[in-house]
Structures are given as C-alpha cells and as structure tokens.
Write a protein that holds these residues in place. Structure first.
Motif, PDB file in Angstrom:
ATOM      1  N   ILE A   9       0.741  -1.321   0.086  1.00 27.13           N
ATOM      2  CA  ILE A   9      -0.406   0.138  -0.543  1.00 27.13           C
ATOM      3  C   ILE A   9       0.910   0.669   0.233  1.00 27.13           C
ATOM      4  O   ILE A   9       0.596   2.197  -0.804  1.00 27.13           O
ATOM      5  CB  ILE A   9      -0.556   0.012   1.415  1.00 27.13           C
ATOM      6  N   ILE A  10       1.534   1.032   0.569  1.00 28.14           N
ATOM      7  CA  ILE A  10       2.589   3.046   0.941  1.00 28.14           C
ATOM      8  C   ILE A  10       3.523   2.943   0.204  1.00 28.14           C
ATOM      9  O   ILE A  10       3.380   3.800  -1.079  1.00 28.14           O
ATOM     10  CB  ILE A  10       3.752   2.523   1.811  1.00 28.14           C
ATOM     11  N   PHE A  11       3.637   1.514  -1.105  1.00 27.46           N
ATOM     12  CA  PHE A  11       4.641   1.667  -2.542  1.00 27.46           C
ATOM     13  C   PHE A  11       3.530   2.001  -3.222  1.00 27.46           C
ATOM     14  O   PHE A  11       4.274   2.763  -4.265  1.00 27.46           O
ATOM     15  CB  PHE A  11       5.380   0.769  -2.928  1.00 27.46           C
ATOM     16  N   VAL A  12       2.494   1.276  -3.647  1.00 27.25           N
ATOM     17  CA  VAL A  12       1.383   1.810  -4.819  1.00 27.25           C
ATOM     18  C   VAL A  12       1.103   4.133  -4.359  1.00 27.25           C
ATOM     19  O   VAL A  12       0.923   4.073  -5.182  1.00 27.25           O
ATOM     20  CB  VAL A  12       0.573   1.426  -4.372  1.00 27.25           C
ATOM     21  N   ALA A  13       0.571   3.781  -3.264  1.00 26.43           N
ATOM     22  CA  ALA A  13       0.201   5.612  -2.553  1.00 26.43           C
ATOM     23  C   ALA A  13       1.379   6.166  -3.363  1.00 26.43           C
ATOM     24  O   ALA A  13       1.515   6.941  -3.350  1.00 26.43           O
ATOM     25  CB  ALA A  13       0.121   5.364  -1.368  1.00 26.43           C
ATOM     26  N   SER A  14       2.706   5.964  -2.797  1.00 29.16           N
ATOM     27  CA  SER A  14       4.271   6.684  -3.376  1.00 29.16           C
ATOM     28  C   SER A  14       4.327   6.520  -4.777  1.00 29.16           C
ATOM     29  O   SER A  14       4.505   7.579  -5.926  1.00 29.16           O
ATOM     30  CB  SER A  14       5.361   6.472  -2.375  1.00 29.16           C
ATOM     31  N   TRP A  15       3.840   5.649  -5.333  1.00 27.18           N
ATOM     32  CA  TRP A  15       3.903   5.638  -6.984  1.00 27.18           C
ATOM     33  C   TRP A  15       2.984   6.583  -7.647  1.00 27.18           C
ATOM     34  O   TRP A  15       3.180   7.178  -8.595  1.00 27.18           O
ATOM     35  CB  TRP A  15       3.851   4.266  -7.749  1.00 27.18           C
ATOM     36  N   LEU A  45      13.693  18.607 -15.750  1.00 32.06           N
ATOM     37  CA  LEU A  45      15.146  18.327 -15.104  1.00 32.06           C
ATOM     38  C   LEU A  45      13.777  17.777 -13.684  1.00 32.06           C
ATOM     39  O   LEU A  45      13.727  16.418 -13.108  1.00 32.06           O
ATOM     40  CB  LEU A  45      15.928  19.341 -14.659  1.00 32.06           C
ATOM     41  N   MET A  46      12.727  18.499 -13.431  1.00 26.60           N
ATOM     42  CA  MET A  46      11.532  17.878 -12.573  1.00 26.60           C
ATOM     43  C   MET A  46      10.824  17.102 -12.884  1.00 26.60           C
ATOM     44  O   MET A  46      11.098  15.665 -12.070  1.00 26.60           O
ATOM     45  CB  MET A  46      10.713  19.146 -11.867  1.00 26.60           C
ATOM     46  N   ALA A  47      10.873  16.823 -13.965  1.00 28.76           N
ATOM     47  CA  ALA A  47       9.901  15.312 -14.431  1.00 28.76           C
ATOM     48  C   ALA A  47      10.887  14.482 -14.959  1.00 28.76           C
ATOM     49  O   ALA A  47      10.596  13.303 -15.267  1.00 28.76           O
ATOM     50  CB  ALA A  47       9.215  16.421 -16.241  1.00 28.76           C
ATOM     51  N   ARG A  48      12.055  14.878 -15.611  1.00 26.22           N
ATOM     52  CA  ARG A  48      13.136  13.100 -15.531  1.00 26.22           C
ATOM     53  C   ARG A  48      12.714  12.964 -13.759  1.00 26.22           C
ATOM     54  O   ARG A  48      13.584  11.681 -13.988  1.00 26.22           O
ATOM     55  CB  ARG A  48      14.474  14.002 -16.178  1.00 26.22           C
ATOM     56  N   LYS A  49      13.417  13.434 -13.118  1.00 31.99           N
ATOM     57  CA  LYS A  49      13.316  12.922 -11.810  1.00 31.99           C
ATOM     58  C   LYS A  49      12.368  12.688 -10.951  1.00 31.99           C
ATOM     59  O   LYS A  49      12.322  11.193 -10.347  1.00 31.99           O
ATOM     60  CB  LYS A  49      13.986  14.323 -10.797  1.00 31.99           C
ATOM     61  N   LEU A  50      11.473  12.612 -11.661  1.00 29.26           N
ATOM     62  CA  LEU A  50      10.504  12.268 -10.538  1.00 29.26           C
ATOM     63  C   LEU A  50       9.632  11.000 -11.591  1.00 29.26           C
ATOM     64  O   LEU A  50       9.275  10.259 -11.000  1.00 29.26           O
ATOM     65  CB  LEU A  50       8.643  13.205 -11.128  1.00 29.26           C
ATOM     66  N   MET A  51       9.466  11.185 -13.051  1.00 27.09           N
ATOM     67  CA  MET A  51       9.660   9.388 -13.473  1.00 27.09           C
ATOM     68  C   MET A  51      10.691   8.912 -13.304  1.00 27.09           C
ATOM     69  O   MET A  51      10.444   7.655 -13.161  1.00 27.09           O
ATOM     70  CB  MET A  51       9.686  10.194 -14.787  1.00 27.09           C
ATOM     71  N   ARG A  52      11.801   9.257 -12.474  1.00 22.32           N
ATOM     72  CA  ARG A  52      12.774   8.398 -12.538  1.00 22.32           C
ATOM     73  C   ARG A  52      12.709   7.644 -10.644  1.00 22.32           C
ATOM     74  O   ARG A  52      12.280   6.817 -10.285  1.00 22.32           O
ATOM     75  CB  ARG A  52      14.445   8.205 -12.208  1.00 22.32           C
ATOM     76  N   PHE A  53      11.804   7.919 -10.016  1.00 27.04           N
ATOM     77  CA  PHE A  53      12.099   8.236  -8.928  1.00 27.04           C
ATOM     78  C   PHE A  53      10.150   7.632  -9.077  1.00 27.04           C
ATOM     79  O   PHE A  53      10.553   5.852  -7.661  1.00 27.04           O
ATOM     80  CB  PHE A  53      11.573   9.036  -7.854  1.00 27.04           C
ATOM     81  N   LEU A  57       9.529   3.458  -7.223  1.00 24.77           N
ATOM     82  CA  LEU A  57       8.356   3.197  -6.366  1.00 24.77           C
ATOM     83  C   LEU A  57       7.728   2.231  -7.026  1.00 24.77           C
ATOM     84  O   LEU A  57       6.690   1.263  -6.263  1.00 24.77           O
ATOM     85  CB  LEU A  57       7.647   4.578  -5.893  1.00 24.77           C
ATOM     86  N   MET A  58       7.324   2.290  -8.429  1.00 27.74           N
ATOM     87  CA  MET A  58       6.327   1.585  -9.053  1.00 27.74           C
ATOM     88  C   MET A  58       7.001  -0.373  -9.020  1.00 27.74           C
ATOM     89  O   MET A  58       6.065  -0.727  -8.774  1.00 27.74           O
ATOM     90  CB  MET A  58       6.470   1.310 -10.590  1.00 27.74           C
ATOM     91  N   ILE A  59       8.114  -0.802  -8.852  1.00 29.51           N
ATOM     92  CA  ILE A  59       9.209  -1.727  -8.589  1.00 29.51           C
ATOM     93  C   ILE A  59       7.950  -2.477  -7.751  1.00 29.51           C
ATOM     94  O   ILE A  59       8.168  -4.041  -7.955  1.00 29.51           O
ATOM     95  CB  ILE A  59      10.510  -1.268  -9.113  1.00 29.51           C
ATOM     96  N   PRO A  60       8.621  -1.960  -6.416  1.00 32.16           N
ATOM     97  CA  PRO A  60       8.256  -2.969  -4.994  1.00 32.16           C
ATOM     98  C   PRO A  60       6.757  -2.757  -5.237  1.00 32.16           C
ATOM     99  O   PRO A  60       6.374  -3.546  -4.269  1.00 32.16           O
ATOM    100  CB  PRO A  60       8.840  -2.053  -4.276  1.00 32.16           C
ATOM    101  N   ALA A  61       6.099  -1.899  -5.750  1.00 28.05           N
ATOM    102  CA  ALA A  61       4.632  -1.903  -5.365  1.00 28.05           C
ATOM    103  C   ALA A  61       3.601  -3.063  -6.239  1.00 28.05           C
ATOM    104  O   ALA A  61       2.817  -3.654  -6.013  1.00 28.05           O
ATOM    105  CB  ALA A  61       3.523  -0.898  -6.314  1.00 28.05           C
ATOM    106  N   VAL A  62       4.599  -3.131  -7.570  1.00 31.44           N
ATOM    107  CA  VAL A  62       4.294  -4.385  -8.097  1.00 31.44           C
ATOM    108  C   VAL A  62       4.963  -5.589  -7.798  1.00 31.44           C
ATOM    109  O   VAL A  62       3.214  -7.130  -7.393  1.00 31.44           O
ATOM    110  CB  VAL A  62       4.889  -4.155  -9.878  1.00 31.44           C
TER     111      VAL A  62
END
Length: 142
Positions: A9-15, A45-53, A57-62
């Motif tokens: 739940i934490i990782f899904v919410a963060s993703w 720059l903001m978009a790249r960093k947010l996409m990477r982050f 987060l998506m990987i552990p959520a899945v």
C-alpha cells in the motif's frame, strides 16, 4: 502477510503520487513560451527526476502485489473476479506510466504536439484507476 500488505500500500500510494504530479509538469511544459529556455530546462529536470523516482517506487509496488497474489494466494480461487479486474487496472496503470515516459521523451526532443488542456485531462486517468482499484480491493464486488 500484514507487513507485505502494508508495504504494498505504501509503495502503491507513493507510485501514484508520482503519476498524479508528472502530468502536471507536462501541463506546465506545454505552456512554456519558446523563448523560456531556463523554465523549460527546469521543468524537464523535474520531470526526469520524478519519472525516475516513480519508476523506482513502481517496482516494489508491483513486486509486493505479485507476492500477495501468487505467494500468499490473495485473490485466488473461485469468487475472486475482483482480482482479475484489479489486475486489469494494474496493467492500465503500468501502461499509463510507460505513456508518461513516452511523453517525457517527446518534450525532451521538442516534438510534443499536445496542448496543456489535453494534459489536464490525461492527468485525471490515474485518479480514476486508483479509485477503481481501491473499490475492487475493499468492496470485492464480484
């Protein structure tokens, strides 16, 4: 199992926080005047960093979701049609995430053809996906 659920739940919410905000950056990028190179560079720059982050987060959520489904057996067996619907929502969310990456690359290449209004509507998709997923998991309507 409750620890796995909690972290899922934490990782899904963060993703999803990233999926909510990244298209808002796209809205701003679509509105940048051609002569505002510094603003465009900062937003990219903001978009790249947010996409990477968000991807991190998506990987552990899945992964945790798969563990709950295949390892623990949540949603297995008869009478769990809600899980099939939720898995469809997860696939759509993964597709949306991928789509955000495609749009980011278009902004980086300066080949974006969509306007800010389109991205405002695009920004609503993860809200709908998350709402449906939560209802399916909590209510288990079928």
């Amino acid at each position: 199992m409750l620890w796995i659920k909690s972290f899922h739940i934490i990782f899904v919410a963060s993703w999803f926080a990233g999926l909510f905000y990244l298209p808002r950056i796209f809205v701003n990028l679509a509105q940048v005047a051609p002569e505002s190179e510094a603003e465009e560079a900062r937003l990219l720059l903001m978009a790249r960093k947010l996409m990477r982050f968000s991807t991190l987060l998506m990987i552990p959520a899945v992964g945790l979701g798969l563990w709950l489904w295949l390892g623990v057996g949540i949603g297995m067996g008869p009478g769990n049609g809600w899980m099939h619907a939720k898995l469809t929502i997860v696939l759509l969310a993964l597709g949306y995430h991928h789509g955000c990456g495609v749009f980011l690359r278009k902004f980086e290449a300066r080949t974006n053809t969509r306007g800010h209004v389109w991205y405002r509507w695009f920004n609503e998709i993860p809200v709908v996906l998350l709402t449906i997923a939560v209802i399916l998991v909590v209510v288990k309507p079928f």
